[in-house]
Design an enzyme around this catalytic site. Sequence first.
Site, PDB file in Angstrom:
ATOM      1  N   ARG A 149     -18.196   2.618  10.169  1.00  0.00           N
ATOM      2  CA  ARG A 149     -18.677   2.609   8.788  1.00  0.00           C
ATOM      3  C   ARG A 149     -18.243   1.291   8.153  1.00  0.00           C
ATOM      4  NH1 ARG A 149     -16.381   7.888   9.433  1.00  0.00           N
ATOM      5  NH2 ARG A 149     -17.939   9.552   9.206  1.00  0.00           N
ATOM      6  N   LYS A 174     -13.450   8.705   7.302  1.00  0.00           N
ATOM      7  CA  LYS A 174     -13.896   9.634   6.265  1.00  0.00           C
ATOM      8  C   LYS A 174     -13.069  10.908   6.334  1.00  0.00           C
ATOM      9  CE  LYS A 174     -18.257  11.024   4.167  1.00  0.00           C
ATOM     10  NZ  LYS A 174     -19.735  11.023   4.339  1.00  0.00           N
ATOM     11  N   HIS A 243     -25.025  -0.361   7.637  1.00  0.00           N
ATOM     12  CA  HIS A 243     -25.137   0.998   8.163  1.00  0.00           C
ATOM     13  C   HIS A 243     -26.276   1.109   9.185  1.00  0.00           C
ATOM     14  CE1 HIS A 243     -22.622   4.390   7.316  1.00  0.00           C
ATOM     15  NE2 HIS A 243     -23.641   5.228   7.415  1.00  0.00           N
ATOM     16  N   ARG A 246     -24.725   0.820  12.490  1.00  0.00           N
ATOM     17  CA  ARG A 246     -24.077   2.085  12.879  1.00  0.00           C
ATOM     18  C   ARG A 246     -25.135   3.090  13.351  1.00  0.00           C
ATOM     19  NH1 ARG A 246     -19.729   5.830  11.946  1.00  0.00           N
ATOM     20  NH2 ARG A 246     -20.379   7.751  10.919  1.00  0.00           N
ATOM     21  N   HIS A 269     -17.890  12.243  12.889  1.00  0.00           N
ATOM     22  CA  HIS A 269     -18.509  13.318  12.111  1.00  0.00           C
ATOM     23  C   HIS A 269     -17.709  14.608  12.276  1.00  0.00           C
ATOM     24  CE1 HIS A 269     -22.752  11.298  12.244  1.00  0.00           C
ATOM     25  NE2 HIS A 269     -21.991  10.814  11.288  1.00  0.00           N
ATOM     26  N   TYR A 278     -29.696  12.304  14.767  1.00  0.00           N
ATOM     27  CA  TYR A 278     -30.061  11.273  15.733  1.00  0.00           C
ATOM     28  C   TYR A 278     -30.873  11.841  16.884  1.00  0.00           C
ATOM     29  CZ  TYR A 278     -26.861   8.458  13.037  1.00  0.00           C
ATOM     30  OH  TYR A 278     -26.258   7.795  11.997  1.00  0.00           O
TER      31      TYR A 278
END
Length: 302
Positions: A149, A174, A243, A246, A269, A278
């Site tokens: 990120r 995150k 992004h 990414r 995630h 994805y």
Amino acid sequence: MTPAADEMLAGFLNQLKFEKRASAHTVKSYHRDIGRLSNYCNEKLILSWIDLKQNDIRAHIAARHRKGMSSKSLQRELSAIRSFYTFLLKNRLAEINPAQYVKAPKQARNLPKTLDVDQVNGLLEAGTSSALEIRDLAMFELFYSSGLRLSELSSLDIVDLDLVDRSLIVRSGKGGKSRVLPIGSKAVKAIDNWLQERSINIPAVDAALFVTTKGRRLGQRSIELRLSQWCKKKGIQEHIHPHMLRHSFASHLLESSQDLRAVQELLGHSNISTTQIYTHLDFQHLTETYDRAHPRAKKKPQ
């Protein structure tokens, strides 16, 4: 609607304003959202709030949806209606909340935009002509190599990398989660070139991996601007943001490996449903390939 119905709405708005201390913007929004429901009642000759049924709320929301209202806006309207009926129930002005179990239509999920492999190669093999471009190339290689990120890349310190082991640690991911990621060989080479340049020409002010000419940590906005300038200088027409690198990392890795769990871990995630977007990109790529290649699938010329 009857004057009594208007008084009920006025009482609710006063409660929001004086008891709940809601902002003027919130009160205005609730008034507008419930006002639309009032218009629906007038059209259907419904005189009182207690006469509204669940089917009426559902029909009202469906009509709003047909007019092009987004799922997010409809969710907000339903929230306002539910709050209004909660007020009516507490004051014994209604016996049921007809909006309680009504849901807004699901928002279509936008697929993230990615680059294909040739576009990534064109971006990363454009060559460097200055110390800053050596730094920038190292940043962009690392974005694509490890799927970072923007905030994670900006937060990296030199000690977070092990170029011998070809790995890095994200300490401030995150949700405060950390993870260890591999670094590809081309990114290792680009970073090594930058560190050599940094040690010679950049003052050792900050421990950050990517710094300005004065040795200060490079901020997220500056990284975005550098990527934009890089594309403009190298003649790349498409607007590319960090992004996208990414997203491209995730899409290309999933396309090659078909290992959703591994991609989830690498991206950091918490929920695999976030990573599953994805798989839609991958399927989109497969269907495009199928349409182009399969003899019975090719579209007839117009």
